[in-house]
Enzyme design. Structure first.
Site, PDB file in Angstrom:
ATOM      1  N   CYS A 289      13.577 -10.208  34.404  1.00  0.00           N
ATOM      2  CA  CYS A 289      14.321  -8.976  34.142  1.00  0.00           C
ATOM      3  C   CYS A 289      13.687  -8.162  33.019  1.00  0.00           C
ATOM      4  CB  CYS A 289      15.760  -9.323  33.787  1.00  0.00           C
ATOM      5  SG  CYS A 289      15.844 -10.515  32.453  1.00  0.00           S
ATOM      6  N   GLU A 386      13.670  -1.320  39.877  1.00  0.00           N
ATOM      7  CA  GLU A 386      13.084  -2.565  39.361  1.00  0.00           C
ATOM      8  C   GLU A 386      12.124  -3.129  40.418  1.00  0.00           C
ATOM      9  OE1 GLU A 386      16.075  -5.634  38.867  1.00  0.00           O
ATOM     10  OE2 GLU A 386      15.040  -6.419  37.110  1.00  0.00           O
TER      11      GLU A 386
HETATM   12  P1  NAP Z   1      21.665 -11.363  42.584  1.00  0.00           P
HETATM   13  O1  NAP Z   1      21.370 -11.139  44.006  1.00  0.00           O
HETATM   14  O2  NAP Z   1      22.580 -10.434  41.888  1.00  0.00           O
HETATM   15  O3  NAP Z   1      22.196 -12.860  42.486  1.00  0.00           O
HETATM   16  C1  NAP Z   1      22.559 -13.452  41.273  1.00  0.00           C
HETATM   17  C2  NAP Z   1      23.678 -14.450  41.512  1.00  0.00           C
HETATM   18  O4  NAP Z   1      24.813 -13.759  42.025  1.00  0.00           O
HETATM   19  C3  NAP Z   1      23.342 -15.537  42.525  1.00  0.00           C
HETATM   20  O5  NAP Z   1      23.976 -16.740  42.133  1.00  0.00           O
HETATM   21  C4  NAP Z   1      23.949 -14.985  43.799  1.00  0.00           C
HETATM   22  O6  NAP Z   1      24.312 -15.983  44.721  1.00  0.00           O
HETATM   23  C5  NAP Z   1      25.203 -14.331  43.260  1.00  0.00           C
HETATM   24  N1  NAP Z   1      25.723 -13.289  44.145  1.00  0.00           N
HETATM   25  C6  NAP Z   1      25.097 -12.602  45.126  1.00  0.00           C
HETATM   26  N2  NAP Z   1      25.931 -11.736  45.720  1.00  0.00           N
HETATM   27  C7  NAP Z   1      27.123 -11.880  45.110  1.00  0.00           C
HETATM   28  C8  NAP Z   1      28.392 -11.264  45.273  1.00  0.00           C
HETATM   29  N3  NAP Z   1      28.602 -10.311  46.178  1.00  0.00           N
HETATM   30  N4  NAP Z   1      29.405 -11.648  44.467  1.00  0.00           N
HETATM   31  C9  NAP Z   1      29.203 -12.593  43.531  1.00  0.00           C
HETATM   32  N5  NAP Z   1      28.033 -13.233  43.334  1.00  0.00           N
HETATM   33  C10 NAP Z   1      26.995 -12.873  44.102  1.00  0.00           C
HETATM   34  O7  NAP Z   1      20.334 -11.376  41.709  1.00  0.00           O
HETATM   35  P2  NAP Z   1      19.019 -12.219  41.962  1.00  0.00           P
HETATM   36  O8  NAP Z   1      18.242 -11.569  43.044  1.00  0.00           O
HETATM   37  O9  NAP Z   1      19.317 -13.663  42.090  1.00  0.00           O
HETATM   38  O10 NAP Z   1      18.280 -12.053  40.549  1.00  0.00           O
HETATM   39  C11 NAP Z   1      17.472 -10.990  40.258  1.00  0.00           C
HETATM   40  C12 NAP Z   1      18.200  -9.981  39.394  1.00  0.00           C
HETATM   41  O11 NAP Z   1      18.684 -10.618  38.218  1.00  0.00           O
HETATM   42  C13 NAP Z   1      17.271  -8.901  38.893  1.00  0.00           C
HETATM   43  O12 NAP Z   1      17.912  -7.647  38.978  1.00  0.00           O
HETATM   44  C14 NAP Z   1      17.033  -9.276  37.447  1.00  0.00           C
HETATM   45  O13 NAP Z   1      16.671  -8.197  36.615  1.00  0.00           O
HETATM   46  C15 NAP Z   1      18.347  -9.860  37.070  1.00  0.00           C
HETATM   47  N6  NAP Z   1      18.219 -10.729  35.882  1.00  0.00           N
HETATM   48  C16 NAP Z   1      18.716 -10.299  34.701  1.00  0.00           C
HETATM   49  C17 NAP Z   1      18.556 -11.078  33.564  1.00  0.00           C
HETATM   50  C18 NAP Z   1      19.092 -10.622  32.242  1.00  0.00           C
HETATM   51  O14 NAP Z   1      19.161 -11.454  31.348  1.00  0.00           O
HETATM   52  N7  NAP Z   1      19.486  -9.375  32.083  1.00  0.00           N
HETATM   53  C19 NAP Z   1      17.887 -12.311  33.646  1.00  0.00           C
HETATM   54  C20 NAP Z   1      17.385 -12.712  34.877  1.00  0.00           C
HETATM   55  C21 NAP Z   1      17.556 -11.906  35.999  1.00  0.00           C
HETATM   56  P3  NAP Z   1      23.360 -16.361  45.964  1.00  0.00           P
HETATM   57  O15 NAP Z   1      22.124 -16.901  45.361  1.00  0.00           O
HETATM   58  O16 NAP Z   1      24.168 -17.378  46.683  1.00  0.00           O
HETATM   59  O17 NAP Z   1      23.122 -15.099  46.735  1.00  0.00           O
END
Ligand code: NAP
Length: 483
Positions: A289, A386
């Site tokens: 991120c 992003e």
């Molecule tokens: P994501 O799709 O938002 O998923 C994150 C988590 O949320 C996963 O456990 C996912 O479960 C769950 N999730 C998905 N859809 C959901 C819903 N509708 N309701 C509730 N939970 C839900 O993100 P990602 O693709 O895994 O991670 C990448 C993103 O994370 C990027 O945007 C990155 O910038 C951000 N990030 C931010 C930080 C920070 O500290 N600011 C650190 C790391 C990453 P499933 O896996 O079962 O789909």
């Protein structure tokens, strides 16, 4: 000392101290991201299992909250040691299920352990206040209390350390936990449950549930016993969770997406700037991120910077993260590859030049070539979105004011970076850049002592630092009168 040679791949959920499957018996396959091969399964749990986990966490809360502080801190010290005793086995599992190079996975386990130790120390400083009262005879006390049951939802890109930054402060102050790791990388999350059990956390204090994000998150959000939700993931899902938190007025912490600008001024140390750009952009194959998303380089140093960046990128070694010398693992899935391809195509169509890389890697699967494009402009999609992949777009700028304006032209505000030797400029950048974290002459800024977190649509709350403990505490005010 725990058995450092064993596998941490548990194919079950931890609910109320029991290792269980989904009620339906259904499972989800987990793959090796470098080879695509299925390495095991995890339960496809949903609403009912999550409700049981919440009930277990709620039942365990009063006794755990009242556990003497030094006992709670002692458990965290044991947890730290258990992580480090098993660092290699945990890192190997992480590399297989996520794809990052083993050296990076070793670092991730180590920083997770550091968070545990940091919060064991910080818990002893969760101080309240005695405030002077406006009238005689009254005493005003401000005290701090654990919020209660905390729901934790984490992403795949740092499957172990993202949970560390939540579990450690929660356990430090006496909260109990229901954690839902990302479906792509569940074993590193489940391992936290196994480690907590082995070092002696009481049953129900830490619960880990895998499966349907919508059902698990839905149960967590709807339940009034869950007093806090801490989420790391995309801004889109974060916004949805903030909306859902309204019904039970939960405390929320949101670590969301970023779009980090990386500014290089004419007076920068060129080699340091290239090194910083490499670590910021290409760590975890660009899937962090805080990865540099847009590299802005001042006209006078632009060509020299691009030449050195190109050479450094071409020296990266792409491959299976378990192989010696590999610095770039695969991307997480086919969608992620397509997204980076689309950014390259959009940039080329709008006039950018591909300096190196630019497409899928000859290794196949989800490997992508580390890529640099020049001639990037604010009209290209990656200027506002992003990237989350190994693509480094280089923009050219003339003045400091122009650089700050372009850097801030995004809804995100997580991390940003600037390379300059001018101290006055460094202070102006700190004041002018709308970001939660700023690296001046540093491309790698995450550390347990500092508050990690964003502004604008990058999030709410902080992880790490003393602020990271505060997010798991409620503040009470007691007015003592009449004595
Ligand atoms: P994501 O799709 O938002 O998923 C994150 C988590 O949320 C996963 O456990 C996912 O479960 C769950 N999730 C998905 N859809 C959901 C819903 N509708 N309701 C509730 N939970 C839900 O993100 P990602 O693709 O895994 O991670 C990448 C993103 O994370 C990027 O945007 C990155 O910038 C951000 N990030 C931010 C930080 C920070 O500290 N600011 C650190 C790391 C990453 P499933 O896996 O079962 O789909």
């Amino acid at each position: 000392m725990l058995d450092a040679t064993r596998s941490w791949m548990r194919e079950a959920n931890l609910i109320g101290g029991d290792w269980v499957g989904a009620d339906s018996g259904d499972t989800i396959d987990v793959t090796n991201k470098a080879t695509g091969e299925v390495i095991g399964t995890v339960p496809a749990a949903g609403t009912a299992e999550t409700e049981r986990a919440i009930a277990a966490a709620a039942a365990a809360f009063p006794a755990f909250r009242d556990m003497p502080l030094m006992e709670r801190c002692g458990l965290l010290w044991k947890l730290h040691d258990a992580l480090m005793d098993n660092q290699k086995a945990l890192a190997e599992l992480l590399t297989v299920e996520m794809g990052k190079p083993l050296a990076e996975a070793m670092g991730e386990i180590a920083i997770g352990a550091q968070y545990v130790r940091w919060f064991a120390e910080e818990a002893r400083r969760a101080k309240g206040e005695i405030v002077p009262a406006g009238v005689n005879g009254r005493r005003i006390l401000v005290t701090k209390h654990a919020v209660g049951v905390v729901g934790m939802i984490t992403p795949w890109n740092f499957p172990s350390s993202m949970l560390a930054r939540k579990i450690a402060p929660a356990l430090a102050v006496g909260c109990t936990v229901v954690a839902k790791p990302a479906t792509a990388t569940p074993y590193s999350g489940i391992a936290w449950g196994a480690l907590c059990e082995e070092v002696g956390y009481p049953k129900g204090v830490v619960n880990v549930v895998t499966g349907s994000a919508r059902e698990i998150a839905g149960a967590l959000m709807a339940d009034p016993r869950v007093r806090k939700i801490t989420f790391t993931g995309s801004t889109e899902v974060g916004k949805e969770l903030i909306r859902q938190s309204a019904d039970t007025v939960k405390k929320v912490s949101m670590e969301l997406g970023g779009n980090a600008p990386f500014l290089v001024f004419d007076d920068a140390d060129l080699d340091a700037a290239v090194d910083g750009a490499m670590v910021s952009k290409f760590r975890n194959s660009g899937q962090t991120c805080v990865c540099a998303n847009r590299i802005y380089v001042q006209a006078g140093i632009h060509d020299a910077f691009v030449a050195k960046l190109k050479a450094a990128v071409e020296a990266l070694k792409v491959g299976d993260g378990r192989e010696d010398g590999v610095t770039q693992g695969p991307m997480i899935d086919a969608d992620a590859v397509e997204k980076v391809e689309a950014f390259v195509a959009d940039a080329k169509a709008k006039g950018a030049e591909v300096v190196t890389g630019g497409g899928r890697h000859a290794k196949g699967g989800t490997f992508f070539e580390p890529t640099v494009v020049t001639g990037a402009t604010q009209a290209m999609d990656f200027a506002t979105e992003e990237i989350f992949g190994p693509l480094a777009p280089v923009f050219r700028f003339e003045t400091e004011a122009e650089a700050i304006e372009m850097a801030n032209a995004t809804v995100y505000g997580l991390a940003c970076y600037a390379y300059t030797k001018d101290l006055g400029r460094a202070f102006r950048l700190n004041e002018g850049l709308a970001y939660g974290m700023i690296g001046i002459n540093s491309g790698l800024i995450t550390t347990v002592e500092a508050p990690f977190g964003g502004v604008k649509e990058s999030g709410l709350g902080k992880e790490g630092g003393s602020q990271g403990l505060e997010d798991y505490l409620e503040t009470k005010y007691v007015c003592v009168d009449g004595i």
